[in-house]
Design a protein around this motif. Sequence first.
Motif, short mmCIF file in Angstrom:
data_model
loop_
_atom_site.label_atom_id
_atom_site.label_comp_id
_atom_site.label_asym_id
_atom_site.label_seq_id
_atom_site.Cartn_x
_atom_site.Cartn_y
_atom_site.Cartn_z
N LYS A 229 0.68 -1.07 0.05
CA LYS A 229 0.12 -0.07 0.17
C LYS A 229 0.83 1.42 0.09
CE LYS A 229 -4.56 -1.32 1.93
NZ LYS A 229 -5.26 -0.59 0.74
N ILE A 230 1.91 1.27 0.76
CA ILE A 230 2.77 2.51 0.93
C ILE A 230 3.39 2.60 -0.50
CG2 ILE A 230 4.59 3.73 2.35
CD1 ILE A 230 3.72 2.21 4.78
N LEU A 231 4.07 1.61 -1.10
CA LEU A 231 4.89 1.76 -2.13
C LEU A 231 3.76 2.48 -3.40
CD1 LEU A 231 7.10 -1.31 -2.03
CD2 LEU A 231 7.93 1.08 -1.73
N ASN A 232 2.72 1.84 -3.18
CA ASN A 232 1.69 2.45 -4.20
C ASN A 232 0.83 3.43 -3.78
OD1 ASN A 232 2.04 0.26 -6.70
ND2 ASN A 232 2.08 -1.11 -4.75
N MET A 233 1.44 4.28 -2.91
CA MET A 233 0.49 5.24 -2.37
C MET A 233 0.18 6.32 -3.55
SD MET A 233 1.41 7.92 0.68
CE MET A 233 2.86 8.52 -0.07
N PHE A 234 1.11 6.64 -4.40
CA PHE A 234 0.88 7.83 -5.30
C PHE A 234 0.14 7.27 -6.36
CE2 PHE A 234 4.58 9.56 -2.85
CZ PHE A 234 4.22 10.75 -2.70
N VAL A 235 0.24 6.21 -6.78
CA VAL A 235 -0.61 5.51 -7.71
C VAL A 235 -2.09 5.56 -7.39
CG1 VAL A 235 -1.06 3.47 -9.15
CG2 VAL A 235 1.27 4.03 -8.72
N ALA A 236 -2.29 5.01 -6.05
CA ALA A 236 -3.76 5.18 -5.56
C ALA A 236 -4.28 6.54 -5.40
CB ALA A 236 -3.70 4.60 -4.24
N ILE A 237 -3.62 7.44 -5.29
CA ILE A 237 -3.87 8.82 -5.02
C ILE A 237 -4.21 9.65 -6.09
CG2 ILE A 237 -3.27 11.17 -4.17
CD1 ILE A 237 -2.04 9.90 -2.00
N ASN A 238 -3.45 9.27 -7.24
CA ASN A 238 -3.60 9.86 -8.65
C ASN A 238 -4.28 9.24 -9.38
OD1 ASN A 238 -1.85 12.00 -8.01
ND2 ASN A 238 0.00 10.80 -8.62
N ASN A 239 -5.08 8.10 -8.95
CA ASN A 239 -5.72 7.32 -9.63
C ASN A 239 -7.09 6.92 -8.84
OD1 ASN A 239 -4.58 6.82 -12.61
ND2 ASN A 239 -2.95 6.28 -11.00
N VAL A 352 -3.25 8.65 5.88
CA VAL A 352 -3.11 8.83 7.31
C VAL A 352 -1.88 8.31 7.69
CG1 VAL A 352 -4.27 6.90 8.35
CG2 VAL A 352 -4.26 9.02 9.61
N VAL A 353 -1.44 6.96 7.28
CA VAL A 353 -0.19 6.22 7.85
C VAL A 353 0.83 7.08 7.38
CG1 VAL A 353 1.04 4.24 7.81
CG2 VAL A 353 -1.20 4.15 8.28
N PHE A 354 0.90 7.49 6.25
CA PHE A 354 2.21 8.46 5.84
C PHE A 354 2.24 9.58 6.55
CE2 PHE A 354 4.75 11.23 3.05
CZ PHE A 354 5.49 10.56 2.56
N MET A 355 1.12 10.43 6.86
CA MET A 355 1.30 11.61 7.61
C MET A 355 1.39 11.41 9.03
SD MET A 355 1.09 14.44 5.82
CE MET A 355 0.19 15.35 7.13
N LEU A 356 1.16 10.31 9.42
CA LEU A 356 1.22 10.08 11.04
C LEU A 356 2.78 10.60 11.44
CD1 LEU A 356 -0.44 9.10 13.18
CD2 LEU A 356 0.43 6.84 13.05
N SER A 357 3.74 10.14 10.46
CA SER A 357 5.19 10.61 11.14
C SER A 357 5.32 12.03 11.22
CB SER A 357 6.22 9.86 10.20
OG SER A 357 7.44 10.35 10.26
N PRO A 358 5.08 12.83 10.17
CA PRO A 358 5.08 14.34 10.56
C PRO A 358 4.22 14.87 11.53
CG PRO A 358 4.18 13.84 8.15
CD PRO A 358 4.97 12.63 8.86
N ILE A 359 3.19 14.22 11.68
CA ILE A 359 1.99 14.73 12.87
C ILE A 359 2.73 14.42 14.36
CG2 ILE A 359 -0.02 14.32 13.94
CD1 ILE A 359 -1.44 13.81 11.12
#
Length: 405
Positions: A229-239, A352-359
């Motif tokens: 899921k994380i490796l394909n995050m941008f694919v999912a967001i942009n599609n 949310v998992v990706f953003m949890l680190s900067p948060i």
Amino acid sequence: MEIQEFEHFIKPIIKNGDKFVSYECKRLLQPGENYGSIMLEVTIKLTNKDGKEESIHCVAKACPPVGFLWDIFNTKVTFKKEIELYNTIVPTLNDFGREHGIDKLIDFIAESKCARISLDPNSTEVDENALLLLENLKLEGYTTGDRFIGFDLESTQLLLRDLATMHSSMIAFRSAKPEFFEKKMLPYLDRHLLKEFPEDVQREAVNKVLTVLKTMPECVPYLSKVEDKILNMFVAINNPPKTNEIFTTITHNDFWVNNTMLKYVNGKPISNKIVDFQIIEHSSLANDLVFFLYSSVELSVLENDIENLLEYYYNHFISSLKKLGTDVTPYSYPAFLEECILVGKSIQWTHVVFMLSPIMTLKGKVKELADLEMTDLLVDETSLHDNYNKKLKFILLDSVKRGWF
């Protein structure tokens, strides 16, 4: 920070007879509290026609100083979108509310005083001199929550009411005035594609999350899917997946603790102001809802009340639609839950998992924006708040239970 041609910029807010004297500005937020812009506290000094000195207190929002942040936030597009949120979208929705007997439908968004995209009045391109001037909410008693802990139950309910009103108002407006919506509103809600992070940065993000989850036996069965899921995050967001069109509305897309401010009286939340609308778009309401709940609500509240919070949001969403004259028959609760499942597992869980680190990055551990590099967004575990591991574990296991993973 010096603001170029500031006196000319603020002419729209200077009353007849007043004269500009000077201005002072200082940083409003510390590093790590905001990545998409520079926020400044501004005091404007004037003299009135009687020679008496007066002050106007504002907040100025300027573009970020780093090139890769312009790419991440698509600043050349999104800065314009935020200006039009204040200049066009909010006034139009409030006019629509008055048609249905609601004096101020959208009363939870800060007031914009003036804005520009460039020093050149004829320019159509956002540049480094773009500026948005807003009311200073802190002077009105509004405060930002604790991003490491999140909102308590009462604050969360207030925020969900406002979120439901924002979402339902655009749906009702679109239903009542489809042609006006298409021509005057939708152009400011276009999707914008996110530029993918380099492969090594995505891999490092995966490794940091997996390192934590490997220490939790209950989470180990899901590690492979987390990685994918994380490796394909941008694919999912942009599609994004095709969702139920009836739930498509104006979405904030970054609705978390630092992007909303609450006013309390005797410890009770009485009102709220949502800020930072640079990545608004026309998408599923579940994008805001899922992201907000997991990123910004106190863990003990989520553990005990998430079912009730979903129903609480839904009930206010339906109530608002009814007040605005919209047929609510298609908006069943099962259809709403299905929308949350679809959006959660396709986009928002990874978001949310990706953003949890900067948060959860501790204060004092983030560089100044001018010195920030892309890899700095992926901090070491020692720089994260103790609640990071607890929240990550809950997000994974709860989303599995709900079908949001």
